[in-house]
Enzyme design. Structure first.
Site, PDB file in Angstrom:
ATOM      1  N   SER A  17       0.834  -1.209   0.000  1.00 42.79           N
ATOM      2  CA  SER A  17       0.000   0.000   0.000  1.00 42.79           C
ATOM      3  C   SER A  17       0.871   1.264   0.000  1.00 42.79           C
ATOM      4  O   SER A  17       0.478   2.285  -0.579  1.00 42.79           O
ATOM      5  CB  SER A  17      -0.988   0.004   1.169  1.00 42.79           C
ATOM      6  OG  SER A  17      -0.324   0.136   2.388  1.00 42.79           O
ATOM      7  N   MET A  94      10.890  -6.350   4.421  1.00 44.28           N
ATOM      8  CA  MET A  94      11.202  -6.895   5.739  1.00 44.28           C
ATOM      9  C   MET A  94      12.580  -7.563   5.800  1.00 44.28           C
ATOM     10  O   MET A  94      12.719  -8.673   6.308  1.00 44.28           O
ATOM     11  CB  MET A  94      10.098  -7.872   6.165  1.00 44.28           C
ATOM     12  CG  MET A  94       8.751  -7.204   6.332  1.00 44.28           C
ATOM     13  SD  MET A  94       8.857  -5.774   7.446  1.00 44.28           S
ATOM     14  CE  MET A  94       7.132  -5.487   7.804  1.00 44.28           C
ATOM     15  N   ARG A  95      13.608  -6.887   5.273  1.00 40.06           N
ATOM     16  CA  ARG A  95      14.986  -7.380   5.368  1.00 40.06           C
ATOM     17  C   ARG A  95      15.883  -6.233   5.788  1.00 40.06           C
ATOM     18  O   ARG A  95      15.674  -5.091   5.353  1.00 40.06           O
ATOM     19  CB  ARG A  95      15.508  -7.872   4.009  1.00 40.06           C
ATOM     20  CG  ARG A  95      14.679  -8.866   3.279  1.00 40.06           C
ATOM     21  CD  ARG A  95      14.661 -10.234   3.879  1.00 40.06           C
ATOM     22  NE  ARG A  95      15.987 -10.797   4.117  1.00 40.06           N
ATOM     23  CZ  ARG A  95      16.199 -11.870   4.883  1.00 40.06           C
ATOM     24  NH1 ARG A  95      15.196 -12.459   5.484  1.00 40.06           N
ATOM     25  NH2 ARG A  95      17.405 -12.346   5.047  1.00 40.06           N
ATOM     26  N   LEU A  97      19.397  -4.278   5.447  1.00 40.34           N
ATOM     27  CA  LEU A  97      20.367  -4.131   4.363  1.00 40.34           C
ATOM     28  C   LEU A  97      21.736  -3.804   4.962  1.00 40.34           C
ATOM     29  O   LEU A  97      21.849  -2.984   5.879  1.00 40.34           O
ATOM     30  CB  LEU A  97      19.919  -3.017   3.411  1.00 40.34           C
ATOM     31  CG  LEU A  97      18.641  -3.337   2.625  1.00 40.34           C
ATOM     32  CD1 LEU A  97      18.134  -2.106   1.893  1.00 40.34           C
ATOM     33  CD2 LEU A  97      18.879  -4.487   1.643  1.00 40.34           C
ATOM     34  N   HIS A 113       8.545   3.299   8.678  1.00 37.14           N
ATOM     35  CA  HIS A 113       8.366   2.382   9.807  1.00 37.14           C
ATOM     36  C   HIS A 113       7.129   2.825  10.599  1.00 37.14           C
ATOM     37  O   HIS A 113       6.949   4.019  10.851  1.00 37.14           O
ATOM     38  CB  HIS A 113       9.615   2.408  10.691  1.00 37.14           C
ATOM     39  CG  HIS A 113       9.523   1.463  11.842  1.00 37.14           C
ATOM     40  ND1 HIS A 113       9.682   0.104  11.692  1.00 37.14           N
ATOM     41  CD2 HIS A 113       9.257   1.671  13.150  1.00 37.14           C
ATOM     42  CE1 HIS A 113       9.519  -0.483  12.864  1.00 37.14           C
ATOM     43  NE2 HIS A 113       9.263   0.447  13.764  1.00 37.14           N
ATOM     44  N   ASP A 145      20.414   3.306   7.694  1.00 41.98           N
ATOM     45  CA  ASP A 145      21.810   2.934   7.942  1.00 41.98           C
ATOM     46  C   ASP A 145      21.830   1.436   8.232  1.00 41.98           C
ATOM     47  O   ASP A 145      20.805   0.769   8.112  1.00 41.98           O
ATOM     48  CB  ASP A 145      22.416   3.795   9.065  1.00 41.98           C
ATOM     49  CG  ASP A 145      21.724   3.579  10.399  1.00 41.98           C
ATOM     50  OD1 ASP A 145      20.977   2.588  10.533  1.00 41.98           O
ATOM     51  OD2 ASP A 145      21.934   4.399  11.316  1.00 41.98           O
ATOM     52  N   GLY A 147      21.895  -0.182  10.877  1.00 41.24           N
ATOM     53  CA  GLY A 147      21.190  -0.631  12.075  1.00 41.24           C
ATOM     54  C   GLY A 147      19.724  -0.938  11.770  1.00 41.24           C
ATOM     55  O   GLY A 147      19.257  -0.772  10.641  1.00 41.24           O
ATOM     56  N   ASP A 149      16.264   0.268  11.936  1.00 43.02           N
ATOM     57  CA  ASP A 149      15.411   1.456  12.112  1.00 43.02           C
ATOM     58  C   ASP A 149      16.114   2.572  12.894  1.00 43.02           C
ATOM     59  O   ASP A 149      15.485   3.288  13.670  1.00 43.02           O
ATOM     60  CB  ASP A 149      14.093   1.068  12.818  1.00 43.02           C
ATOM     61  CG  ASP A 149      13.339  -0.025  12.072  1.00 43.02           C
ATOM     62  OD1 ASP A 149      13.347   0.001  10.824  1.00 43.02           O
ATOM     63  OD2 ASP A 149      12.759  -0.899  12.734  1.00 43.02           O
TER      64      ASP A 149
HETATM   65  C1  GAR Z   1       3.777  -0.668   6.753  1.00 41.34           C
HETATM   66  O1  GAR Z   1       3.035  -0.411   7.924  1.00 41.34           O
HETATM   67  C2  GAR Z   1       5.234  -0.314   6.961  1.00 41.34           C
HETATM   68  O2  GAR Z   1       5.432   0.819   7.747  1.00 41.34           O
HETATM   69  C3  GAR Z   1       5.718  -1.543   7.675  1.00 41.34           C
HETATM   70  O3  GAR Z   1       5.110  -2.611   7.011  1.00 41.34           O
HETATM   71  C4  GAR Z   1       3.846  -2.168   6.471  1.00 41.34           C
HETATM   72  C5  GAR Z   1       3.854  -2.471   5.005  1.00 41.34           C
HETATM   73  O4  GAR Z   1       2.614  -2.191   4.456  1.00 41.34           O
HETATM   74  N1  GAR Z   1       7.138  -1.632   7.646  1.00 41.34           N
HETATM   75  C6  GAR Z   1       7.863  -2.139   8.642  1.00 41.34           C
HETATM   76  O5  GAR Z   1       7.363  -2.581   9.662  1.00 41.34           O
HETATM   77  C7  GAR Z   1       9.350  -2.101   8.414  1.00 41.34           C
HETATM   78  N2  GAR Z   1      10.052  -2.350   9.629  1.00 41.34           N
HETATM   79  P1  GAR Z   1       2.457  -2.077   2.879  1.00 41.34           P
HETATM   80  O6  GAR Z   1       3.106  -3.317   2.281  1.00 41.34           O
HETATM   81  O7  GAR Z   1       0.955  -2.069   2.674  1.00 41.34           O
HETATM   82  O8  GAR Z   1       3.125  -0.820   2.427  1.00 41.34           O
END
Ligand code: GAR
Length: 221
Positions: A17, A94-95, A97, A113, A145, A147, A149
């Site tokens: 999204s 969700m990886r 880097l 985030h 970076d 780390g 987040d």
């Molecule tokens: C979002 O809420 C984004 O902030 C989060 O995953 C969701 C993805 O939604 N990201 C993380 O948690 C990264 N650590 P989307 O696929 O609908 O954009």
């Protein structure tokens, strides 16, 4: 003639999204960026469907198919460079880097985030917020970076946490803000109004400052 638009590579793992919010922003004639390619590490991610619909090249690079993180990231970098990508936007990717990948796009990798960082980094940020009983939650766009987040914060938006909230309702409220915040942060970054300066960001135009901390819905502006 209008200036060249920054070429974004958007990395996804799920619904996409936020990718959609960036695609919609890029569809506006005066937006200073375009999505040059989408890369998913998950073959079934709905985000791939969104890319196809927007006629943006989409590639699946399954991290599991590579012998190491370094190999995966090398292939990822090559894919992005092949598409002429200048800026990398993580949108539900969700990886983590590594430093080698990031060095290929110095100060040009952004992430969104679903928390007001530095609170609640890592997985299940919304669940962490509910468990901790905070009254205000939100989202953050930051430079990436090596780390988790931890990179310099570009912009944040806040939402109230309501007594009846569960993880789904809070996530949905935060997501609505994410969809406004990410295109805004990308615009400011690619136009050089906000730049990474180590652990902090440098904001070029004072007028920009108000845009970087969106107030919670319903709060007086
Ligand atoms: C979002 O809420 C984004 O902030 C989060 O995953 C969701 C993805 O939604 N990201 C993380 O948690 C990264 N650590 P989307 O696929 O609908 O954009």
């Amino acid at each position: 003639m209008s200036a060249a638009r920054a070429r974004l590579g958007v990395l996804v793992s799920g619904s996409g999204s936020n990718l959609q919010a960036l695609l919609d922003a890029c569809a506006q004639a005066d937006y200073p960026a375009e999505v040059a390619c989408v890369v998913s590490n998950v073959p079934t991610a709905f985000a791939l469907e969104r890319a196809r619909k927007a006629r943006v090249p989409a590639v699946v690079l399954e991290h599991k198919a590579f012998s190491s993180r370094a190999e995966f990231e090398k292939a990822l970098g090559e894919e992005l460079r092949k598409a002429g990508v200048e800026w990398v936007c993580l949108a539900g990717f969700m990886r983590l880097l590594g430093a080698d990948f990031l060095a290929g796009f110095p100060g040009r990798v952004l992430n969104i985030h679903p928390s007001l960082l530095p609170a609640f980094s890592g997985l299940h940020a919304q669940r962490q917020a509910l468990e901790r009983g905070v009254k205000i939650a939100g989202c953050t766009v930051h430079f990436v970076d090596a780390g988790m987040d931890t990179g310099a914060i570009i912009a944040q938006a806040a939402v109230p946490v309501l007594p009846e909230d569960d993880e789904a309702s809070l996530s949905a409220r935060i997501l609505l803000e994410e969809h406004k915040l990410y295109p805004l942060a990308v615009r400011l970054a690619v136009t050089g109004k906000v730049t990474m300066q180590g652990a902090r960001t440098r904001v070029d135009a004072p007028a920009t400052l108000g845009e970087l901390s969106l107030r919670s819905p319903g709060a007086p502006r």
